[in-house]
Write a protein that holds these residues in place. Sequence first.
Motif, mmCIF file in Angstrom:
data_model
loop_
_atom_site.group_PDB
_atom_site.id
_atom_site.type_symbol
_atom_site.label_atom_id
_atom_site.label_comp_id
_atom_site.label_asym_id
_atom_site.label_seq_id
_atom_site.Cartn_x
_atom_site.Cartn_y
_atom_site.Cartn_z
ATOM 1 N N LEU A 87 0.823 -1.203 0.000
ATOM 2 C CA LEU A 87 0.000 0.000 0.000
ATOM 3 C C LEU A 87 0.867 1.267 0.000
ATOM 4 N N ALA A 88 1.861 1.291 0.891
ATOM 5 C CA ALA A 88 2.676 2.499 1.044
ATOM 6 C C ALA A 88 3.606 2.730 -0.138
ATOM 7 N N LEU A 89 4.220 1.676 -0.641
ATOM 8 C CA LEU A 89 5.228 1.839 -1.686
ATOM 9 C C LEU A 89 4.694 1.551 -3.082
ATOM 10 N N GLY A 90 3.491 0.991 -3.162
ATOM 11 C CA GLY A 90 2.942 0.660 -4.459
ATOM 12 C C GLY A 90 1.752 1.503 -4.850
ATOM 13 N N VAL A 91 0.767 1.568 -3.975
ATOM 14 C CA VAL A 91 -0.485 2.224 -4.337
ATOM 15 C C VAL A 91 -0.387 3.749 -4.244
ATOM 16 N N TYR A 92 0.131 4.269 -3.160
ATOM 17 C CA TYR A 92 0.171 5.729 -2.998
ATOM 18 C C TYR A 92 1.014 6.415 -4.075
ATOM 19 N N PRO A 93 2.183 5.926 -4.416
ATOM 20 C CA PRO A 93 2.908 6.571 -5.525
ATOM 21 C C PRO A 93 2.142 6.513 -6.844
ATOM 22 N N ILE A 94 1.401 5.421 -7.079
ATOM 23 C CA ILE A 94 0.612 5.332 -8.308
ATOM 24 C C ILE A 94 -0.530 6.349 -8.281
ATOM 25 N N ILE A 95 -1.123 6.538 -7.126
ATOM 26 C CA ILE A 95 -2.183 7.550 -6.999
ATOM 27 C C ILE A 95 -1.615 8.936 -7.284
ATOM 28 N N LEU A 96 -0.472 9.252 -6.720
ATOM 29 C CA LEU A 96 0.144 10.563 -6.955
ATOM 30 C C LEU A 96 0.525 10.741 -8.419
ATOM 31 N N LEU A 97 1.081 9.703 -9.028
ATOM 32 C CA LEU A 97 1.441 9.778 -10.439
ATOM 33 C C LEU A 97 0.193 9.958 -11.298
ATOM 34 N N GLY A 98 -0.870 9.218 -10.978
ATOM 35 C CA GLY A 98 -2.120 9.367 -11.719
ATOM 36 C C GLY A 98 -2.694 10.771 -11.596
ATOM 37 N N ALA A 99 -2.638 11.333 -10.400
ATOM 38 C CA ALA A 99 -3.141 12.700 -10.195
ATOM 39 C C ALA A 99 -2.316 13.709 -10.985
ATOM 40 N N PHE A 100 -1.007 13.535 -10.982
ATOM 41 C CA PHE A 100 -0.129 14.439 -11.730
ATOM 42 C C PHE A 100 -0.409 14.354 -13.227
ATOM 43 N N LEU A 101 -0.500 13.135 -13.739
ATOM 44 C CA LEU A 101 -0.759 12.952 -15.168
ATOM 45 C C LEU A 101 -2.149 13.445 -15.558
ATOM 46 N N PHE A 102 -3.138 13.223 -14.687
ATOM 47 C CA PHE A 102 -4.482 13.728 -14.952
ATOM 48 C C PHE A 102 -4.474 15.250 -15.036
ATOM 49 N N ASN A 103 -3.792 15.891 -14.110
ATOM 50 C CA ASN A 103 -3.739 17.352 -14.091
ATOM 51 C C ASN A 103 -3.098 17.885 -15.373
ATOM 52 N N ARG A 104 -2.005 17.259 -15.788
ATOM 53 C CA ARG A 104 -1.328 17.695 -17.022
ATOM 54 C C ARG A 104 -2.215 17.494 -18.248
ATOM 55 N N ALA A 105 -2.885 16.340 -18.317
ATOM 56 C CA ALA A 105 -3.739 16.057 -19.468
ATOM 57 C C ALA A 105 -4.936 17.005 -19.509
ATOM 58 N N ALA A 106 -5.536 17.300 -18.352
ATOM 59 C CA ALA A 106 -6.673 18.219 -18.302
ATOM 60 C C ALA A 106 -6.239 19.624 -18.732
ATOM 61 N N ALA A 107 -5.080 20.068 -18.272
ATOM 62 C CA ALA A 107 -4.574 21.383 -18.667
ATOM 63 C C ALA A 107 -4.273 21.414 -20.167
ATOM 64 N N ARG A 108 -3.729 20.322 -20.700
ATOM 65 C CA ARG A 108 -3.433 20.244 -22.134
ATOM 66 C C ARG A 108 -4.735 20.323 -22.938
ATOM 67 N N ASN A 109 -5.789 19.626 -22.479
ATOM 68 C CA ASN A 109 -7.081 19.692 -23.166
ATOM 69 C C ASN A 109 -7.620 21.119 -23.176
ATOM 70 N N GLU A 110 -7.520 21.799 -22.046
ATOM 71 C CA GLU A 110 -8.016 23.171 -21.969
ATOM 72 C C GLU A 110 -7.186 24.114 -22.826
ATOM 73 N N ASP A 111 -5.878 23.908 -22.889
ATOM 74 C CA ASP A 111 -5.032 24.729 -23.756
ATOM 75 C C ASP A 111 -5.407 24.539 -25.220
ATOM 76 N N ARG A 112 -5.656 23.294 -25.602
ATOM 77 C CA ARG A 112 -6.085 23.036 -26.988
ATOM 78 C C ARG A 112 -7.409 23.724 -27.273
ATOM 79 N N TYR A 113 -8.323 23.675 -26.315
ATOM 80 C CA TYR A 113 -9.603 24.340 -26.492
ATOM 81 C C TYR A 113 -9.400 25.843 -26.667
ATOM 82 N N ARG A 114 -8.573 26.432 -25.810
ATOM 83 C CA ARG A 114 -8.325 27.878 -25.922
ATOM 84 C C ARG A 114 -7.720 28.240 -27.266
ATOM 85 N N ASP A 115 -6.808 27.396 -27.775
ATOM 86 C CA ASP A 115 -6.193 27.663 -29.069
ATOM 87 C C ASP A 115 -7.222 27.611 -30.202
#
Length: 119
Positions: A87-115
């Motif tokens: 849980l500590a070394l496997g799941v939580y880092p994956i959750i953080l990585l998923g959140a980071f990647l989600f944030n980047r992808a959502a921002a990229r989608n919004e940037d494309r929309y603005r363009d």
Amino acid sequence: MSGDAPGRRRVRVTAPAGSALRPARRGAADPVGDVYVRSLIRLQLRLALSVAIGFLVLLVGLAVLVGTWPQIHETRLATVPLPWLILALGVYPIILLGAFLFNRAAARNEDRYRDIARP
């Protein structure tokens, strides 16, 4: 007026009557803009659902692993039970990585929309 310098008075600053800030209004109905907005909403929803489903698969997989492998509870590394380490070394880092990647992808989608939507 404790805290103010001696001889100074507080002054209230107000805007003139009738000058309230109003949100900018769009002109006439813009069907192309509406299509872009609906497309962005669908894209963001698809992204959120894919991240949520991935997280759910991870949690279900972990529950199945712990439920089908009873010896995992007896296994310890440095006096820490193996499920806790997973849980500590496997799941939580994956959750953080998923959140980071989600944030980047959502921002990229919004940037494309603005363009695209930029006049």
